[in-house]
Design an enzyme around this catalytic site. Structure first.
Site, PDB file in Angstrom:
ATOM      1  N   THR A  54       9.297   2.434 -34.790  1.00 39.05           N
ATOM      2  CA  THR A  54       9.510   3.847 -34.491  1.00 39.05           C
ATOM      3  C   THR A  54      10.412   4.034 -33.268  1.00 39.05           C
ATOM      4  OG1 THR A  54       7.267   4.235 -35.288  1.00 39.05           O
ATOM      5  CG2 THR A  54       8.299   6.026 -34.058  1.00 39.05           C
TER       6      THR A  54
ATOM      7  N   SER B 287       6.004  -2.806 -36.587  1.00 34.17           N
ATOM      8  CA  SER B 287       5.312  -1.536 -36.375  1.00 34.17           C
ATOM      9  C   SER B 287       5.509  -0.609 -37.580  1.00 34.17           C
ATOM     10  CB  SER B 287       5.795  -0.896 -35.064  1.00 34.17           C
ATOM     11  OG  SER B 287       4.938   0.151 -34.694  1.00 34.17           O
ATOM     12  N   GLN B 288       6.146   0.545 -37.415  1.00 29.81           N
ATOM     13  CA  GLN B 288       6.346   1.412 -38.583  1.00 29.81           C
ATOM     14  C   GLN B 288       7.121   0.669 -39.679  1.00 29.81           C
ATOM     15  OE1 GLN B 288       8.116   5.773 -39.964  1.00 29.81           O
ATOM     16  NE2 GLN B 288       8.124   5.300 -37.800  1.00 29.81           N
TER      17      GLN B 288
ATOM     18  N   ASP C 155      -3.549  -3.894 -28.543  1.00 34.76           N
ATOM     19  CA  ASP C 155      -2.418  -3.086 -29.044  1.00 34.76           C
ATOM     20  C   ASP C 155      -2.903  -1.668 -29.358  1.00 34.76           C
ATOM     21  OD1 ASP C 155      -0.580  -1.871 -31.013  1.00 34.76           O
ATOM     22  OD2 ASP C 155       0.371  -3.845 -31.060  1.00 34.76           O
TER      23      ASP C 155
ATOM     24  N   HIS D 148       2.392  -4.346 -27.718  1.00 27.80           N
ATOM     25  CA  HIS D 148       2.893  -3.927 -29.036  1.00 27.80           C
ATOM     26  C   HIS D 148       4.302  -4.462 -29.298  1.00 27.80           C
ATOM     27  CE1 HIS D 148       3.068  -1.597 -32.689  1.00 27.80           C
ATOM     28  NE2 HIS D 148       4.154  -0.967 -32.279  1.00 27.80           N
TER      29      HIS D 148
END
Ligand SMILES: *[C@@H]1O[C@H](CO)[C@@H](O)[C@H](O)[C@H]1NC(C)=O
Length: 224
Positions: A35, A106-107, A192, A204
């Site tokens: 993101t 992540s995303q 995280d 993260h």
């Protein structure tokens, strides 16, 4: 005239089986960034580099999606899952003999999970349980590396790391990635804030450093 054109065209169009795949690499990596990262590979860069360095001739491409957060997160995940499906399908059609590796940060991991595993993602406005990547296309994917995925769910067979907590958009308990369970490593540590319930923002973004070698070893155990 039209039918004549079609006929002429068909005479000179090579059949699928006769199509040249000489431009195709042995390994192709499709990677999706986190993101708010600018277009490109974001924090997936390091792992993609490691894989490409380890497989001479390997190629890569970035999943082209918004990577937006906050109230745009659902829109971004929907677009992203579709982009994964479109780009993987396009590549498989072009290079059916290439071994595909998917890397998501992540995303980026979230959208790969939704695209490959299906099951829907109600929290992100995806109601359809059918995986956007059809199984015959997904069969060309040989390994997936997820880092800091918001869909992290304790107990999944592919989990690596210390987290025993849900990410912010966990899968329903017991719902994993079906036929792909054996080709995934999903990295998440307890502190995280996104894939788990901690408060260490820096953690993260540290998975490539902490688990990069482990991820490469896993990928190399799955591709020739
Ligand atoms: C990884 O993410 C951090 C935090 O957003 C950022 O500062 C850094 O530039 C990113 N690294 C890469 C290679 O994109």
């Amino acid at each position: 005239m039209w039918s004549k054109l079609l006929l002429t065209a068909s005479l000179f169009t090579p059949s699928n089986s006769g199509r040249s795949t000489s431009h195709c690499p042995n390994v192709h990596v499709l990677a999706a960034r986190e993101t708010f990262a600018p277009a490109g590979l974001g924090n997936a860069t390091k792992v993609v580099d490691m894989i490409c360095n380890s497989h001479p001739g390997a190629t890569f491409e970035a999943i082209d999606y918004p990577a937006m957060g906050h109230e745009c997160n659902p829109y971004s995940v929907q677009k992203g899952a579709q982009a994964v499906a479109d780009q993987v399908t396009r590549f498989v059609n072009d290079c059916p003999d290439t071994q595909i590796v998917l890397v998501g940060y992540s995303q980026g991991a979230h959208i790969i999970d939704d695209a490959m595993c299906g099951g829907g993602d109600p929290h992100m406005g995806i109601a359809d349980p059918v995986a956007p990547v059809p199984r015959d296309v997904g069969a060309h994917v040989k390994a997936m590396i997820w880092m800091g995925s918001p869909r992290h769910t304790p107990g999944a067979p592919y989990n690596v790391g210390s987290s025993q907590s849900n990410g912010f958009d966990p899968r329903p308990k017991g719902q994993t990635c079906g036929p792909y369970n054996g080709i995934i490593q999903s990295y998440c540590d307890q502190n995280d804030p996104y894939c788990s319930n901690g408060h260490d923002e820096d953690l993260h973004f540290a998975y490539a450093r902490i688990y990069g070698d482990d991820a490469l070893e896993f990928v190399n155990s799955k591709v020739d």
